[in-house]
Every structure is written in structure tokens, then in C-alpha cells.
Design an enzyme around this catalytic site. Structure first.
Site, PDB file in Angstrom:
ATOM      1  N   ASP A 285       0.884  -1.168   0.000  1.00  0.00           N
ATOM      2  CA  ASP A 285       0.000   0.000   0.000  1.00  0.00           C
ATOM      3  C   ASP A 285       0.922   1.219   0.000  1.00  0.00           C
ATOM      4  O   ASP A 285       2.150   1.056  -0.024  1.00  0.00           O
ATOM      5  CB  ASP A 285      -0.891  -0.048   1.258  1.00  0.00           C
ATOM      6  CG  ASP A 285      -2.053   0.941   1.218  1.00  0.00           C
ATOM      7  OD1 ASP A 285      -2.148   1.727   0.253  1.00  0.00           O
ATOM      8  OD2 ASP A 285      -2.852   0.954   2.160  1.00  0.00           O
ATOM      9  N   HIS A 286       0.356   2.399   0.025  1.00  0.00           N
ATOM     10  CA  HIS A 286       1.162   3.605   0.145  1.00  0.00           C
ATOM     11  C   HIS A 286       0.870   4.227   1.508  1.00  0.00           C
ATOM     12  O   HIS A 286      -0.117   4.951   1.652  1.00  0.00           O
ATOM     13  CB  HIS A 286       0.815   4.590  -0.979  1.00  0.00           C
ATOM     14  CG  HIS A 286       1.132   4.086  -2.351  1.00  0.00           C
ATOM     15  ND1 HIS A 286       0.330   4.301  -3.443  1.00  0.00           N
ATOM     16  CD2 HIS A 286       2.179   3.351  -2.806  1.00  0.00           C
ATOM     17  CE1 HIS A 286       0.875   3.733  -4.513  1.00  0.00           C
ATOM     18  NE2 HIS A 286       1.986   3.148  -4.147  1.00  0.00           N
ATOM     19  N   GLN A 401      -5.291   4.056   0.701  1.00  0.00           N
ATOM     20  CA  GLN A 401      -6.368   3.238   0.099  1.00  0.00           C
ATOM     21  C   GLN A 401      -5.914   2.580  -1.200  1.00  0.00           C
ATOM     22  O   GLN A 401      -6.703   2.387  -2.118  1.00  0.00           O
ATOM     23  CB  GLN A 401      -7.645   4.072  -0.163  1.00  0.00           C
ATOM     24  CG  GLN A 401      -8.155   4.867   1.004  1.00  0.00           C
ATOM     25  CD  GLN A 401      -8.845   4.020   2.064  1.00  0.00           C
ATOM     26  OE1 GLN A 401      -8.927   2.793   1.958  1.00  0.00           O
ATOM     27  NE2 GLN A 401      -9.337   4.666   3.100  1.00  0.00           N
ATOM     28  N   HIS A 402      -4.619   2.236  -1.280  1.00  0.00           N
ATOM     29  CA  HIS A 402      -4.072   1.691  -2.534  1.00  0.00           C
ATOM     30  C   HIS A 402      -3.606   0.240  -2.376  1.00  0.00           C
ATOM     31  O   HIS A 402      -2.633  -0.172  -3.007  1.00  0.00           O
ATOM     32  CB  HIS A 402      -2.897   2.555  -3.005  1.00  0.00           C
ATOM     33  CG  HIS A 402      -3.295   3.942  -3.408  1.00  0.00           C
ATOM     34  ND1 HIS A 402      -2.390   4.961  -3.627  1.00  0.00           N
ATOM     35  CD2 HIS A 402      -4.523   4.480  -3.641  1.00  0.00           C
ATOM     36  CE1 HIS A 402      -3.031   6.070  -3.968  1.00  0.00           C
ATOM     37  NE2 HIS A 402      -4.333   5.808  -3.976  1.00  0.00           N
ATOM     38  N   LEU A 403      -4.266  -0.542  -1.545  1.00  0.00           N
ATOM     39  CA  LEU A 403      -3.816  -1.916  -1.288  1.00  0.00           C
ATOM     40  C   LEU A 403      -3.769  -2.736  -2.580  1.00  0.00           C
ATOM     41  O   LEU A 403      -4.705  -2.703  -3.377  1.00  0.00           O
ATOM     42  CB  LEU A 403      -4.775  -2.589  -0.304  1.00  0.00           C
ATOM     43  CG  LEU A 403      -4.234  -3.869   0.306  1.00  0.00           C
ATOM     44  CD1 LEU A 403      -3.274  -3.566   1.443  1.00  0.00           C
ATOM     45  CD2 LEU A 403      -5.368  -4.749   0.792  1.00  0.00           C
TER      46      LEU A 403
END
Ligand SMILES: Cc1cc2nc3c(=O)[nH]c(=O)nc-3n(C[C@H](O)[C@H](O)[C@H](O)COP(=O)(O)OP(=O)(O)OC[C@H]3O[C@@H](n4cnc5c(N)ncnc54)[C@H](O)[C@@H]3O)c2cc1C
Length: 464
Positions: A285-286, A401-403
């Protein structure tokens, strides 16, 4: 019988459904857990407003997990509720992807797919860009005061302006630029709007909303269909092939519930083992630190992010909304973290959320990079912040929210790989995963553009 059954009408699922249903003689059926609004007119009006993220406590259009992780639960999926930031990753990310999964995912191979998807208002006619594609791309021409001030501060600090973050060479140096946005005439242009709804007139395409796929049906090691639940109703559906587009969390959860996953986990859940696979064993993720400053006027509503500053593996994001009244937030995100997370299930009950252990900041390098990003942001705004010790980092840490990466791509001999270079699950026939879960490397940019590109590329391969 259905030719192709797609699980999830999210960012990837909408693109797959539209492309596959254009293939003569192929019948496509889609199950979506959230509502499947059948026309533009029936979409809730707030979904069209790109300044609004319908992810608050009152939202009924999202899946919720621990630590504020959410996903969209409706046609369009997370792409229907996201920040509209639509940017390609740099060439270096595809070099890393190619090293894991082969030339199909090289930068040169994917650029034509991006171009074909785009209708870029600003750069469309230039080489390496697209015009006339289904996804309108534009950049803000009238930034909010906060974004304009950010750009001025970046210039004053000596950073170069990057005119086009989607540069065709795929290489940009450190600098700041206007965010490419999937927006048309001030309206969010998510994947349901650009892909699924325009295809719904086709008689060979059926989309069923409010229906959650709970398990895959397998005959031996061949996928033959799914079990589904709609309220109290339960049913089964059969197809020649099944494609999972349920996203990085739910595609992995479905595989595990169906006996495709790490052996110890399947045993602990009491799920009969069909094929051992490292599903959920790696995810990325970020991680993002929110740096907040007191500020007065919230200004006009605008798309959440108009500009970004990129320095190597850091992305600095001046958010236009005030998430906390009276405070401006600048996000500092780590785009290539060393630390990786893990997804597991605690129950076979499909209504019990998966557990995601992000394991952010386990690496000293990740902590040092985020500290550097916070210091840079403080300098940019002439503020003092800190002391930025590990406790401060953890207290101000969140998800972008970049999983991604829970069903990682790679060759069969790669012990980390779940799917092959076309998304086909190793060891199982007639089962493909085509969503963000299969990306095998951290991406240095937001993942939405990559998700639709990979769905389009996999669909094209399935049609040939
Ligand atoms: C709030 C938020 C803001 C974001 N902002 C940006 C941004 O500005 N730019 C960017 O690049 N990225 C952004 N992202 C990330 C990006 O939107 C996602 O990474 C991308 O949409 C993932 O696409 P996907 O197809 O893999 O999954 P999704 O789009 O999440 O689609 C999965 C779909 O499957 C359905 N589904 C799941 N399980 C089942 C089941 N068992 N049965 C039936 N249906 C099921 C879901 O309801 C959903 O519709 C954001 C994400 C969020 C949540």
C-alpha cells in the site's frame, strides 16, 4: 450456459465486462455485491460530484475494514468513489513488473493500452497519449487557492514544474505537476460510467447487483461456477470460466474460502485444501502521513487533489478539502515501501471482514524516508513540526487506500506467485484474477489507471 462469469463490477470488472461482452458469441454474467444502478440517471447524484468522497460513516456504498481501510461497494467499485486521480506509473515500475512477470508487462507493451483507454483533453494528440478513448482525462485549469499556493511554494523551493505527469517516456525527475483526472465536464468519470453502463444494452451481458459471491465452485481443480447470496436468498451459477475482479481484499478472500491459499491458514479455518498458494502472503500500500496546519477559509469544494510533488519515492499531496475543520492537510506518502503486509481470514463467514496486517514502517528505511518527507513539507510551508520520532509517525499514519498484490503475478516456479502473466490462477483451470490484487510490485503512482489498463490487457488476451 454463461461463457464468462465475472465476480465484482469494480474498476477492473467494468472494463472486463465491457470488452468481453463485445466479443461475438460470448455471454458474460457479472455479480456485484453492491447496487447495480442500471442507468446514469439512477446513479446517486453525489457519485457524479468529484469533490465528494462518499466514504464517511453514513455511507452505504463501501466495504469497511480495520484502520479506516475502505473499498467501493457498487458498480464502478472503488473507482466510483475515489479521488479521480488517474495517472500512469513510471517506466521503472514496469521494468520491475517485467522482471517478475515477463515482457507482456513492459512499459512499451502497456503504453498502447493506456493510450487506447484515454481521451486526454490536454495532451491527447501528442505522441504516447490517447484521444477518443472511453476515459476522459483532464487537469485543473483553475486551481483552488490552496493548490495554487502549493505550486508557488514548490517553485520557490526550487522544484521544477512537470507539465505532464503521464509523460510518454515514463520518466519524470523530481518536481510538481497537475494531477491527471478522470473527470468530464466537472463530473466523475468512473469505470461504470465509461465502460459498464454503455455496454448494458448488449443482450449477452447480464449484471446482477446486491449479490455477493460467497465461494467458488470447483470440480477437482477446475472452476465451474460460484455460490452467491442475496439477502436471505442463496444460489449457484455455472460458467465456462470465472474471472475474479473483487479487488485486492475480496478476490484474495474468495480464493482462501474456496481452498486456494496458504496451507496453514486453510487448515486453521477448516477449509479443505484444493491448491496451496501464497494468497494474501504479500501485499503493499502507500502509507501516508497527514501533516496538518491551522488554516482559515475552507474555500470552494474541489477535486481532492489538484497538484502533487514527487521526489523519488515520496509523493506530497496538498488536499483541497479540510478533513478536520480549521486544519489543512498535506499528505506525505511513501510510494515504494520496503515493508510489506499480509492478508488473512479469521473466519470462513463471508460477512466477516478479512484481516489486513499492513506492517507499515517495519523498515528503518521507510521510517527515514517518511521523516524526510515530513521535514520537506514543513520547510515548504515554513512550519516547525515534531519531534518526528517513531511515535509521531505512527500517530499520524494512515492508508492511501491503494492496497494491492494479494494474488501476486509470476511464473509457476515463483513461490510468491498466485497467478501467471495473464492472471490465470496457477494449478486451477478456468479461473483468472484480473484486478489490482495481481500487481506484483509496488507502484509509484496511484493505482487506478493501472487497474483499468491491466483489466483491458487481460480482456484483450482472453478475446484473441
Ligand atoms: C476512497 C478511495 C480513494 C481512492 N483514490 C484514488 C485515486 O484518486 N487515484 C487512484 O489511482 N486510486 C485511488 N484509489 C484506489 C483505486 O480506486 C483502487 O485501487 C481501484 O479502484 C481498485 O480496483 P479493483 O477493480 O481492483 O477493485 P474495486 O474497484 O474495489 O472493485 C471490486 C468490486 O468487487 C465487488 N465485490 C467484492 N467482493 C465481491 C463478492 N464477493 N461478490 C460480488 N462482488 C464483490 C465490490 O463491491 C467492488 O465493486 C482510491 C481508493 C479508495 C477506496
Amino acid at each position: 450456459m454463461t461463457s464468462t462469469l465475472i465476480v465484482g463490477a469494480g474498476s477492473a470488472g467494468c472494463v472486463l465486462a465491457a470488452r468481453l461482452s463485445a466479443d461475438p458469441g460470448r455471454s458474460v454474467r457479472v455479480f456485484e455485491a453492491g447496487p447495480a444502478f442500471p442507468t446514469m440517471g439512477e446513479l446517486p447524484v453525489e457519485l457524479l460530484d468529484p469533490s465528494h468522497l462518499p466514504v464517511g460513516p453514513e455511507s452505504r456504498l463501501i466495504w469497511r475494514y480495520q484502520a479506516n481501510l475502505v473499498r467501493g461497494r457498487l458498480i464502478g467499485g472503488s473507482g466510483a468513489i475515489n479521488g479521480s486521480y488517474f495517472v500512469r506509473p513510471p517506466a521503472a515500475d514496469f521494468a520491475a513488473w517485467r522482471a517478475v512477470a515477463g515482457p507482456r508487462w513492459s512499459f512499451d507493451a502497456v503504453v498502447p493500452v493506456f493510450c487506447d483507454l484515454e481521451d486526454d483533453e490536454d495532451f491527447g494528440k501528442e505522441p504516447g497519449h490517447g484521444v477518443g478513448g472511453p476515459i476522459p482525462i483532464s487537469r485543473t485549469s483553475d486551481p483552488t487557492g490552496f493548490s495554487a499556493e502549493f505550486a508557488q511554494r514548490c517553485t520557490a523551493a526550487g522544484f521544477a514544474a512537470i507539465p505532464d505527469l503521464n509523460t510518454p517516456t515514463g520518466d519524470t525527475d523530481a518536481g510538481f505537476g497537475r494531477v491527471p483526472l478522470a473527470i468530464s465536464r466537472d463530473r466523475r468519470a468512473g469505470p461504470a460510467i465509461t465502460h459498464l453502463l454503455p455496454a448494458l444494452h448488449r443482450t449477452d451481458l447480464t449484471v446482477t447487483g446486491d449479490t455477493m459471491v460467497t465461494r467458488l465452485l470447483l470440480r477437482g481443480t477446475r472452476a465451474i461456477g460460484v455460490e452467491w447470496a442475496r439477502g436471505r436468498e442463496r444460489g449457484t451459477a455455472y460458467a465456462d470460466e470465472v474471472v475474479l475482479c473483487a479487488g485486492a481484499i475480496e478476490s484474495a478472500a474468495l480464493l482462501i474460502r474456496s481452498g486456494i491459499g496458504p496451507e496453514p491458514l486453510l487448515r486453521s479455518l477448516g477449509v479443505p485444501i484444493v491448491v496451496p498458494a501464497p494468497v494474501g502472503a504479500w501485499c503493499t500500500d502507500h502509507p501516508e502521513i497527514g501533516v496538518e496546519f491551522p488554516a482559515g477559509d475552507p474555500g470552494e469544494p474541489a477535486v481532492p487533489l489538484e497538484y502533487v510533488l514527487e521526489i523519488d519515492d515520496l509523493e506530497v499531496r496538498p488536499y483541497t478539502p479540510m478533513f478536520t475543520p480549521g486544519l489543512r492537510r498535506v499528505g506525505v506518502a511513501l510510494m515504494r515501501p520496503e515493508s510489506a503486509g499480509e492478508l488473512t481470514l479469521v473466519s470462513t463467514d463471508p460477512t466477516v471482514p478479512a484481516r489486513i496486517d499492513q506492517r507499515y514502517l517495519r523498515s528503518e528505511k521507510d521510517r527515514a524516508r517518511l521523516r524526510a518527507g515530513v521535514a520537506l513539507t514543513a520547510d515548504l510551508y515554513g512550519r516547525r513540526i515534531g519531534p518526528v520520532d517513531d511515535r509521531w509517525l505512527h500517530a499520524n499514519l494512515g492508508t492511501s487506500q491503494h492496497l494491492s498484490g494479494t494474488c501476486r503475478m509470476g511464473p509457476a516456479h515463483d513461490e510468491r506467485a498466485v497467478v501467471d502473466e495473464n492472471g490465470r490462477v496457477h494449478g486451477i483451470e478456468a479461473l483468472t484474477v484480473a484486478d489490482l490484487s495481481i500487481v506484483p510490485v509496488p507502484l509509484r503512482r496511484g493505482p487506478q489507471a493501472t487497474t483499468v489498463m491491466l483489466a483491458a490487457a487481460i480482456a484483450d488476451h482472453m478475446v484473441v
